[in-house]
Motif scaffolding. Sequence first.
Motif, mmCIF file in Angstrom:
data_model
loop_
_atom_site.group_PDB
_atom_site.id
_atom_site.type_symbol
_atom_site.label_atom_id
_atom_site.label_comp_id
_atom_site.label_asym_id
_atom_site.label_seq_id
_atom_site.Cartn_x
_atom_site.Cartn_y
_atom_site.Cartn_z
ATOM 1 N N ASP A 1 10.682 -5.948 1.045
ATOM 2 C CA ASP A 1 9.799 -7.017 0.589
ATOM 3 C C ASP A 1 8.402 -6.437 0.394
ATOM 4 O OD1 ASP A 1 7.938 -9.168 0.493
ATOM 5 O OD2 ASP A 1 9.398 -10.474 1.452
ATOM 6 N N ASP A 2 7.965 -6.347 -0.877
ATOM 7 C CA ASP A 2 6.663 -5.757 -1.179
ATOM 8 C C ASP A 2 5.515 -6.519 -0.533
ATOM 9 O OD1 ASP A 2 7.709 -3.648 -2.549
ATOM 10 O OD2 ASP A 2 7.352 -4.505 -4.532
ATOM 11 N N ASP A 3 5.592 -7.851 -0.526
ATOM 12 C CA ASP A 3 4.522 -8.635 0.083
ATOM 13 C C ASP A 3 4.420 -8.348 1.578
ATOM 14 O OD1 ASP A 3 3.762 -9.788 -2.306
ATOM 15 O OD2 ASP A 3 5.004 -11.578 -2.024
ATOM 16 N N LEU A 4 5.567 -8.290 2.246
ATOM 17 C CA LEU A 4 5.553 -7.983 3.678
ATOM 18 C C LEU A 4 5.059 -6.568 3.940
ATOM 19 C CD1 LEU A 4 8.813 -9.654 5.049
ATOM 20 C CD2 LEU A 4 6.432 -10.310 5.484
ATOM 21 N N ILE B 1 2.948 -4.827 2.063
ATOM 22 C CA ILE B 1 1.504 -4.818 1.847
ATOM 23 C C ILE B 1 0.789 -5.502 3.004
ATOM 24 C CG2 ILE B 1 -0.369 -5.634 0.349
ATOM 25 C CD1 ILE B 1 1.293 -3.196 -0.695
ATOM 26 N N GLU B 2 1.345 -6.594 3.498
ATOM 27 C CA GLU B 2 0.744 -7.276 4.643
ATOM 28 C C GLU B 2 0.760 -6.375 5.876
ATOM 29 O OE1 GLU B 2 1.066 -11.392 7.240
ATOM 30 O OE2 GLU B 2 2.386 -11.127 5.514
ATOM 31 N N ALA B 3 1.879 -5.699 6.103
ATOM 32 C CA ALA B 3 1.981 -4.789 7.251
ATOM 33 C C ALA B 3 0.969 -3.645 7.136
ATOM 34 C CB ALA B 3 3.399 -4.229 7.354
ATOM 35 N N LEU B 4 0.847 -3.080 5.932
ATOM 36 C CA LEU B 4 -0.133 -2.010 5.731
ATOM 37 C C LEU B 4 -1.549 -2.529 5.910
ATOM 38 C CD1 LEU B 4 1.429 -0.122 2.694
ATOM 39 C CD2 LEU B 4 1.295 0.670 5.074
ATOM 40 N N GLY B 5 -1.787 -3.768 5.519
ATOM 41 C CA GLY B 5 -3.097 -4.389 5.736
ATOM 42 C C GLY B 5 -3.417 -4.509 7.212
ATOM 43 N N LYS B 6 -2.435 -4.921 7.996
ATOM 44 C CA LYS B 6 -2.634 -5.028 9.452
ATOM 45 C C LYS B 6 -2.857 -3.654 10.070
ATOM 46 C CE LYS B 6 -2.087 -9.478 9.883
ATOM 47 N NZ LYS B 6 -3.190 -10.339 10.267
ATOM 48 N N ARG C 1 -2.307 6.962 7.427
ATOM 49 C CA ARG C 1 -2.294 7.645 6.127
ATOM 50 C C ARG C 1 -0.859 7.907 5.669
ATOM 51 N NH1 ARG C 1 -5.451 11.931 7.051
ATOM 52 N NH2 ARG C 1 -7.279 10.828 6.325
ATOM 53 N N ALA C 2 0.003 8.330 6.579
ATOM 54 C CA ALA C 2 1.398 8.607 6.216
ATOM 55 C C ALA C 2 2.100 7.339 5.739
ATOM 56 C CB ALA C 2 2.145 9.228 7.400
ATOM 57 N N ALA C 3 1.889 6.234 6.448
ATOM 58 C CA ALA C 3 2.510 4.966 6.041
ATOM 59 C C ALA C 3 1.976 4.539 4.681
ATOM 60 C CB ALA C 3 2.244 3.889 7.089
ATOM 61 N N ARG C 4 0.677 4.643 4.478
ATOM 62 C CA ARG C 4 0.054 4.270 3.208
ATOM 63 C C ARG C 4 0.549 5.157 2.071
ATOM 64 N NH1 ARG C 4 -4.783 6.501 2.125
ATOM 65 N NH2 ARG C 4 -5.340 6.538 4.327
ATOM 66 N N ASP C 5 0.631 6.456 2.315
ATOM 67 C CA ASP C 5 1.114 7.379 1.275
ATOM 68 C C ASP C 5 2.558 7.067 0.895
ATOM 69 O OD1 ASP C 5 -1.332 8.668 1.261
ATOM 70 O OD2 ASP C 5 -0.645 10.419 2.393
ATOM 71 N N ASP C 6 3.386 6.832 1.895
ATOM 72 C CA ASP C 6 4.810 6.583 1.636
ATOM 73 C C ASP C 6 5.078 5.214 1.022
ATOM 74 O OD1 ASP C 6 5.435 9.069 2.646
ATOM 75 O OD2 ASP C 6 6.135 8.308 4.596
ATOM 76 N N LEU C 7 4.319 4.210 1.429
ATOM 77 C CA LEU C 7 4.650 2.838 1.048
ATOM 78 C C LEU C 7 3.749 2.232 -0.026
ATOM 79 C CD1 LEU C 7 5.339 1.514 4.661
ATOM 80 C CD2 LEU C 7 7.011 2.318 2.970
ATOM 81 N N ALA C 8 2.572 2.837 -0.250
ATOM 82 C CA ALA C 8 1.645 2.244 -1.221
ATOM 83 C C ALA C 8 1.038 3.300 -2.138
ATOM 84 C CB ALA C 8 0.544 1.485 -0.489
ATOM 85 N N GLU D 1 -6.318 -6.115 0.618
ATOM 86 C CA GLU D 1 -7.595 -6.680 0.207
ATOM 87 C C GLU D 1 -7.723 -6.733 -1.323
ATOM 88 O OE1 GLU D 1 -7.139 -4.510 2.608
ATOM 89 O OE2 GLU D 1 -8.423 -4.962 4.323
ATOM 90 N N ALA D 2 -7.172 -5.728 -2.009
ATOM 91 C CA ALA D 2 -7.215 -5.730 -3.476
ATOM 92 C C ALA D 2 -6.453 -6.935 -4.024
ATOM 93 C CB ALA D 2 -6.639 -4.431 -4.027
ATOM 94 N N ARG D 3 -5.304 -7.219 -3.422
ATOM 95 C CA ARG D 3 -4.540 -8.409 -3.849
ATOM 96 C C ARG D 3 -5.322 -9.681 -3.534
ATOM 97 N NH1 ARG D 3 1.914 -7.834 -2.710
ATOM 98 N NH2 ARG D 3 2.254 -6.018 -4.034
#
Length: 133
Positions: free
Chosen positions: A2-5, A7-12, A95-102, A110-112
């Motif tokens: 789930d892309d929304d979830l 992105i929300e998880a990465l936001g947290k 950074r690893a989570a962000r690189d892999d998932l976004a 925040e961009a969304r």
Amino acid sequence: MDDDLTIEALGKLRKALETTERARGHLYSFHQLTGSADFTLDEAIALLRRAGHHEHADRVQRELLGRNVLPGRWTFEIVEQYDDTYYDVFRDVERAARDDLAGGRRHEYEARLKRERQRLSAAAYAERDSRSG
């Protein structure tokens, strides 16, 4: 997935990192303030001696000047240990989570949110203009 979830998880995760950044800043404030206080003791010791209060000057010098703030540690060592054992690891994991998932994009949540909030604002202006014209 789930892309929304995601992105929300990465936001947290990013928010937690930003909170850690603030905590680290407070730790550096603690470090600098403690060091400043220690150097101010030099002046206090000198003034106590000039005023004839040698016992108090000796006690300040003996018990406070250059004192460890934790057993065996000055504040710079606490900052270094925090960085090495917690802060650096936290940044690497985020950074690893962000690189892999976004794709490495920071603040995707925040961009969304920005796009959505600006869309709502534009819609409100359009509605207001349609009523006034």
